[in-house]
Motif scaffolding. Structure first.
Motif, mmCIF file in Angstrom:
data_model
loop_
_atom_site.group_PDB
_atom_site.id
_atom_site.type_symbol
_atom_site.label_atom_id
_atom_site.label_comp_id
_atom_site.label_asym_id
_atom_site.label_seq_id
_atom_site.Cartn_x
_atom_site.Cartn_y
_atom_site.Cartn_z
ATOM 1 N N PHE A 177 8.177 -0.589 -40.219
ATOM 2 C CA PHE A 177 7.651 -1.524 -39.235
ATOM 3 C C PHE A 177 6.799 -0.861 -38.158
ATOM 4 O O PHE A 177 5.991 -1.501 -37.498
ATOM 5 C CB PHE A 177 8.787 -2.312 -38.579
ATOM 6 C CG PHE A 177 9.585 -3.125 -39.555
ATOM 7 C CD1 PHE A 177 8.978 -4.139 -40.292
ATOM 8 C CD2 PHE A 177 10.928 -2.885 -39.766
ATOM 9 C CE1 PHE A 177 9.705 -4.894 -41.200
ATOM 10 C CE2 PHE A 177 11.660 -3.630 -40.672
ATOM 11 C CZ PHE A 177 11.041 -4.637 -41.394
ATOM 12 N N VAL A 178 7.013 0.439 -37.957
ATOM 13 C CA VAL A 178 6.222 1.165 -36.960
ATOM 14 C C VAL A 178 5.188 2.066 -37.634
ATOM 15 O O VAL A 178 4.181 2.435 -37.039
ATOM 16 C CB VAL A 178 7.151 1.991 -36.034
ATOM 17 C CG1 VAL A 178 6.354 2.723 -34.955
ATOM 18 C CG2 VAL A 178 8.189 1.082 -35.382
ATOM 19 N N GLY A 179 5.434 2.423 -38.887
ATOM 20 C CA GLY A 179 4.487 3.265 -39.612
ATOM 21 C C GLY A 179 4.730 4.745 -39.469
ATOM 22 O O GLY A 179 3.891 5.561 -39.854
ATOM 23 N N TRP A 180 5.854 5.132 -38.918
ATOM 24 C CA TRP A 180 6.168 6.557 -38.771
ATOM 25 C C TRP A 180 6.869 7.024 -40.053
ATOM 26 O O TRP A 180 8.091 7.057 -40.143
ATOM 27 C CB TRP A 180 7.076 6.786 -37.573
ATOM 28 C CG TRP A 180 6.418 6.463 -36.253
ATOM 29 C CD1 TRP A 180 5.119 6.115 -36.050
ATOM 30 C CD2 TRP A 180 7.036 6.458 -34.973
ATOM 31 N NE1 TRP A 180 4.870 5.894 -34.728
ATOM 32 C CE2 TRP A 180 6.035 6.097 -34.027
ATOM 33 C CE3 TRP A 180 8.316 6.709 -34.516
ATOM 34 C CZ2 TRP A 180 6.291 5.993 -32.666
ATOM 35 C CZ3 TRP A 180 8.577 6.616 -33.166
ATOM 36 C CH2 TRP A 180 7.582 6.268 -32.244
ATOM 37 N N HIS A 181 6.073 7.432 -41.049
ATOM 38 C CA HIS A 181 6.642 7.803 -42.334
ATOM 39 C C HIS A 181 7.451 9.101 -42.279
ATOM 40 O O HIS A 181 8.252 9.369 -43.182
ATOM 41 C CB HIS A 181 5.536 7.925 -43.387
ATOM 42 C CG HIS A 181 4.774 6.642 -43.591
ATOM 43 N ND1 HIS A 181 5.409 5.435 -43.754
ATOM 44 C CD2 HIS A 181 3.425 6.387 -43.646
ATOM 45 C CE1 HIS A 181 4.493 4.479 -43.898
ATOM 46 N NE2 HIS A 181 3.285 5.036 -43.833
ATOM 47 N N TRP A 182 7.218 9.887 -41.224
ATOM 48 C CA TRP A 182 7.994 11.118 -41.084
ATOM 49 C C TRP A 182 9.405 10.829 -40.553
ATOM 50 O O TRP A 182 10.271 11.716 -40.546
ATOM 51 C CB TRP A 182 7.301 12.078 -40.119
ATOM 52 C CG TRP A 182 6.873 11.442 -38.825
ATOM 53 C CD1 TRP A 182 5.658 10.942 -38.512
ATOM 54 C CD2 TRP A 182 7.697 11.203 -37.678
ATOM 55 N NE1 TRP A 182 5.635 10.405 -37.249
ATOM 56 C CE2 TRP A 182 6.888 10.568 -36.713
ATOM 57 C CE3 TRP A 182 9.031 11.474 -37.369
ATOM 58 C CZ2 TRP A 182 7.368 10.187 -35.463
ATOM 59 C CZ3 TRP A 182 9.511 11.104 -36.118
ATOM 60 C CH2 TRP A 182 8.692 10.463 -35.178
ATOM 61 N N ALA A 183 9.645 9.607 -40.090
ATOM 62 C CA ALA A 183 10.938 9.292 -39.479
ATOM 63 C C ALA A 183 12.082 9.426 -40.477
ATOM 64 O O ALA A 183 13.180 9.901 -40.148
ATOM 65 C CB ALA A 183 10.914 7.885 -38.892
ATOM 66 N N ASP A 184 11.825 8.994 -41.729
ATOM 67 C CA ASP A 184 12.897 9.021 -42.724
ATOM 68 C C ASP A 184 13.392 10.441 -42.991
ATOM 69 O O ASP A 184 14.602 10.707 -42.903
ATOM 70 C CB ASP A 184 12.410 8.347 -44.004
ATOM 71 C CG ASP A 184 13.534 8.160 -45.012
ATOM 72 O OD1 ASP A 184 14.581 7.611 -44.629
ATOM 73 O OD2 ASP A 184 13.360 8.574 -46.172
ATOM 74 N N PRO A 185 12.509 11.427 -43.299
ATOM 75 C CA PRO A 185 13.019 12.791 -43.495
ATOM 76 C C PRO A 185 13.591 13.407 -42.223
ATOM 77 O O PRO A 185 14.539 14.207 -42.292
ATOM 78 C CB PRO A 185 11.802 13.574 -44.000
ATOM 79 C CG PRO A 185 10.627 12.743 -43.652
ATOM 80 C CD PRO A 185 11.080 11.332 -43.678
ATOM 81 N N VAL A 186 13.035 13.049 -41.057
ATOM 82 C CA VAL A 186 13.584 13.581 -39.800
ATOM 83 C C VAL A 186 15.031 13.132 -39.617
ATOM 84 O O VAL A 186 15.914 13.924 -39.271
ATOM 85 C CB VAL A 186 12.718 13.140 -38.595
ATOM 86 C CG1 VAL A 186 13.485 13.357 -37.290
ATOM 87 C CG2 VAL A 186 11.420 13.923 -38.564
ATOM 88 N N PHE A 187 15.262 11.850 -39.878
ATOM 89 C CA PHE A 187 16.635 11.365 -39.760
ATOM 90 C C PHE A 187 17.526 11.960 -40.847
ATOM 91 O O PHE A 187 18.728 12.139 -40.642
ATOM 92 C CB PHE A 187 16.662 9.835 -39.814
ATOM 93 C CG PHE A 187 16.477 9.197 -38.473
ATOM 94 C CD1 PHE A 187 17.563 8.938 -37.660
ATOM 95 C CD2 PHE A 187 15.209 8.871 -38.008
ATOM 96 C CE1 PHE A 187 17.399 8.352 -36.413
ATOM 97 C CE2 PHE A 187 15.042 8.282 -36.772
ATOM 98 C CZ PHE A 187 16.137 8.016 -35.962
#
Length: 315
Positions: A177-187
């Motif tokens: 929804f925000v477009g931060w595709h790096w969020a998933d691996p960061v989490f």
């Protein structure tokens, strides 16, 4: 602890272990579908954690069952440390899970792929959080009544599971929804670090039991006070304690008037044992009788008399 008390405590711990197995099995199926459908690394990490939770819960069930076995010829102090061994096994699984999730998350940085169907992943995670909170509440009620270290380690597992599911929801929202595709691996990496920290914390109590660490000072003081207030005692020294599963053990040297007969001195010991068992029913006590002022060792670890300031307060 009497046989009747064991029969009350042990079924409680086993019911908690069975509830953990049932919960992990249900969540594994639910999260497996969610991870396959969304492609989320964070969801995959949560799935891996639940798979290890299931294995750990099975080991916990076995450990609690084994710890419940009465003392036998080869295990005169019982089988309580089976709970600590089960807890350490859980720690090893948590650590392995952390390494695997971190590896997958780092690889995802080099080839980021957007997740799919965030709505499904959020619903799955929300259901898992609700179910886990119910299990945590139930386990806590059992821990307060039994003191089971294996159930406590299992409870730590599921505490992390609730947080992991919350992290999955945040990762999916940021990714889709925000477009931060790096969020998933960061989490995913954050989840791995959290699991590693949980493994470190969960190992401490199990290791303390296996190493026969002494009780906390306040617990030692409360126990000594009850013993010291009994009539006929002239001193207590060499007080030692340890814990094995849900069973506590205490032993000490008790000094009495050296002019008493064997029968009179034995009667004092019996009275002290009865009062201690009334006040601390889960503690098995062993008392060695000494005449007042007798020193039977030059071991520097042996505690001197620990009772003088209670002598004027006996009831």
């Amino acid at each position: 602890m009497t046989g009747e008390e064991r029969r009350r405590v042990i079924p409680l711990a086993m019911r908690a272990a069975l509830a953990s197995v049932a919960m992990a099995t249900s969540l594994l199926a639910l999260k497996g579908f969610g991870a396959w459908h969304t492609g989320s690394v964070a969801m995959l990490g949560s799935l891996a954690d639940t798979a290890l939770d299931l294995l750990a819960s099975i080991v916990t069930l076995y450990g609690v069952r084994l710890a419940a076995e009465p003392a036998d010829h080869d295990h005169r102090f019982g089988h309580g440390k089976a709970e600590a061994l089960a807890a350490l096994f859980q720690v090893a699984l948590i650590a392995a899970s952390a390494v695997g999730i971190a590896w997958r998350a780092v690889a995802a940085f080099g080839d980021p792929e957007p997740t799919r169907d965030a709505g499904l992943g959020i619903v799955v995670s929300a259901i898992a959080i609700g179910a886990t909170l119910v299990l945590l509440w139930y386990q806590r009620t059992i821990i307060r009544r039994t003191g089971s270290i294996a159930i406590l380690a299992d409870n730590l597992h599921y505490q992390s599971d609730a947080l992991l599911n919350g992290s999955v929801i945040v990762a999916l929202v940021l990714d889709q929804f925000v477009g931060w595709h790096w969020a998933d691996p960061v989490f995913g990496i954050a989840i791995a670090l959290w699991l590693a920290w949980g493994a470190f914390q969960a190992s401490s109590q199990a290791i303390d039991q296996l190493m026969d660490k002494e009780w906390p000072e306040d617990q030692r003081a409360a126990y000594i006070e009850v013993a010291a207030r009994q009539p006929g005692i002239r001193g207590i020294h060499d007080f030692r304690t340890r814990r094995s599963g849900s069973h506590d053990f205490a032993q000490f040297h008790m000094e009495v008037d050296g002019d008493l007969s064997v029968t009179e001195a034995h009667e004092i010991v019996v009275n002290v044992e009865h009062r201690l068992r009334d006040a601390f029913p889960k503690v098995e006590v062993l008392i060695h009788l000494d005449p007042e002022g007798y020193e039977d060792t030059d071991n520097p670890l042996i505690e001197a008399d620990v009772t003088p300031h209670w002598f004027g307060k006996r009831i």
